[in-house]
Design a protein around this motif. Sequence first.
Motif, PDB file in Angstrom:
ATOM      1  N   VAL A   1       0.956  -1.269  -0.066  1.00 16.39           N
ATOM      2  CA  VAL A   1       0.068  -0.108   0.015  1.00 16.39           C
ATOM      3  C   VAL A   1       0.984   1.273  -0.113  1.00 16.39           C
ATOM      4  CG1 VAL A   1      -1.930  -1.310   1.149  1.00 16.39           C
ATOM      5  CG2 VAL A   1      -0.055   0.128   2.636  1.00 16.39           C
ATOM      6  N   VAL A   2       0.282   2.486  -0.528  1.00 10.79           N
ATOM      7  CA  VAL A   2       0.963   3.586  -0.518  1.00 10.79           C
ATOM      8  C   VAL A   2       0.862   4.132   0.815  1.00 10.79           C
ATOM      9  CG1 VAL A   2       0.846   6.102  -1.232  1.00 10.79           C
ATOM     10  CG2 VAL A   2       0.327   4.145  -2.938  1.00 10.79           C
ATOM     11  N   SER A   3       2.248   4.685   1.432  1.00  9.38           N
ATOM     12  CA  SER A   3       2.482   5.117   2.756  1.00  9.38           C
ATOM     13  C   SER A   3       1.804   6.379   2.880  1.00  9.38           C
ATOM     14  CB  SER A   3       3.889   5.172   2.993  1.00  9.38           C
ATOM     15  OG  SER A   3       4.678   3.930   2.999  1.00  9.38           O
ATOM     16  N   ASP A   4       1.222   6.748   4.189  1.00  7.55           N
ATOM     17  CA  ASP A   4       0.619   8.078   4.278  1.00  7.55           C
ATOM     18  C   ASP A   4      -0.736   8.171   3.570  1.00  7.55           C
ATOM     19  OD1 ASP A   4       2.666   8.787   5.970  1.00  7.55           O
ATOM     20  OD2 ASP A   4       3.799   9.527   4.333  1.00  7.55           O
ATOM     21  N   ASP A   5      -1.491   7.338   3.227  1.00  2.29           N
ATOM     22  CA  ASP A   5      -2.511   7.199   2.494  1.00  2.29           C
ATOM     23  C   ASP A   5      -3.597   6.622   3.335  1.00  2.29           C
ATOM     24  OD1 ASP A   5      -4.170   7.514   0.067  1.00  2.29           O
ATOM     25  OD2 ASP A   5      -4.552   5.500   0.466  1.00  2.29           O
ATOM     26  N   LEU A   6      -4.693   7.150   3.429  1.00  2.00           N
ATOM     27  CA  LEU A   6      -5.741   6.734   4.255  1.00  2.00           C
ATOM     28  C   LEU A   6      -6.552   5.389   3.807  1.00  2.00           C
ATOM     29  CD1 LEU A   6      -7.373   9.874   5.369  1.00  2.00           C
ATOM     30  CD2 LEU A   6      -5.950   8.805   6.782  1.00  2.00           C
ATOM     31  N   PHE A   7      -6.367   5.024   2.606  1.00  2.00           N
ATOM     32  CA  PHE A   7      -7.405   4.051   1.773  1.00  2.00           C
ATOM     33  C   PHE A   7      -6.678   2.805   1.293  1.00  2.00           C
ATOM     34  CE2 PHE A   7      -8.578   8.613   0.973  1.00  2.00           C
ATOM     35  CZ  PHE A   7      -9.601   8.554   2.028  1.00  2.00           C
ATOM     36  N   ASN A   8      -5.443   2.493   1.727  1.00  2.00           N
ATOM     37  CA  ASN A   8      -4.688   1.233   1.454  1.00  2.00           C
ATOM     38  C   ASN A   8      -4.587   1.397  -0.034  1.00  2.00           C
ATOM     39  OD1 ASN A   8      -5.044   0.540   4.046  1.00  2.00           O
ATOM     40  ND2 ASN A   8      -6.699  -0.602   3.619  1.00  2.00           N
ATOM     41  N   SER A   9      -4.249   2.599  -0.487  1.00  2.00           N
ATOM     42  CA  SER A   9      -4.246   2.734  -2.155  1.00  2.00           C
ATOM     43  C   SER A   9      -2.961   1.543  -2.820  1.00  2.00           C
ATOM     44  CB  SER A   9      -4.057   4.179  -2.391  1.00  2.00           C
ATOM     45  OG  SER A   9      -5.025   4.834  -2.419  1.00  2.00           O
TER      46      SER A   9
END
Length: 347
Positions: free
Chosen positions: A65-73
Amino acid sequence: MNKIQNQARPVFPFTAIIGQEEMKLALVLNMIDPKIGGVMIMGDRGTGKSTTIRAIADLLPEIEVVSDDLFNSHLYDYDLMSDFVKQQIQNQVNLTTHSIKVPMVDLPLGATEDRLCGTIDIEKALNEGIKSFEPGLLAKANRGILYVDEVNLLDDHLVDILLDSAASGWNTVEREGISIRHPARFVLVGSGNPEEGELRPQLLDRFGMHAEIRTVKDPYLRVKIVEQRTNFDHDPYSCIDEFRNKQKDLKESIIVAQKKLSSIVIDYDLKVKISQICAILNVDGLRGDIVTNRAAKAFAAYQNKDEVDVYDIKKVITLCLRHRLRKDPLDTIDSGNKVDQVVSEIL
């Protein structure tokens, strides 16, 4: 840190669960292809529904997942990215990623709409001009599993929101003219006891599969299940060690099937037969046809085949259709048997 967390709550191994093959198969196929549309598990109390669902989440490979993203992008899949990440990519910002366990989110019966969908901080938006979003359970469940126990007791309004998000893959929150949307792709798993109330037919239809589970009658098997559970409660880590290799094999076969899925073919004649069965059974709409095709491909991939055959269809079709039949109050025959009868005639 993770080690300490994992030690705090050991999870019963999926491969250690005895019986309930129908429920286990439905869950595995949804992990291979989340687009099947989730599972509704109906059955007696104390038959291991929650244990099995938590066990499958623990079994799955980690996701990036992308770090610092709220939605597990996801870093590359456009459908699984939040608008914030898309913007960063357009601006050619270097994004960092990390791996997490597949999210397993429980929806409590008393949850509010805000808890499910998330809330917008109106004050911050008006005073500072910043879209401030407090994510809800749908955001946490993106790319994971959303589990609703006693789904037949859940407020209809919340069930509608859940099913809309599950179908579209997006959740939109609107307040006072401010709108935020984010990806919400999850496998929806519901469980319930039919004695406590039926689900509305249009809600049932939205679940890809419907597994029915019964209490085991064989006394020897019951003793085995009790012993297995007692051993786990007494010493969970030796039980986890005992099944480590089986868990590893199953995890690998799920990963192989996920990769293989897109190349699986299904013969035109077999597609016609699936639709013929749906027509004879008077299944409303085309969702039954679509889900059966998807599930048969997922099962073929799971068996490491290149093409769907009659066996694959027979294995999954009851799971995909039994909850879509029109209920005749005077009908004494179980809907699962009804599907089986027609399937054996056509195939």
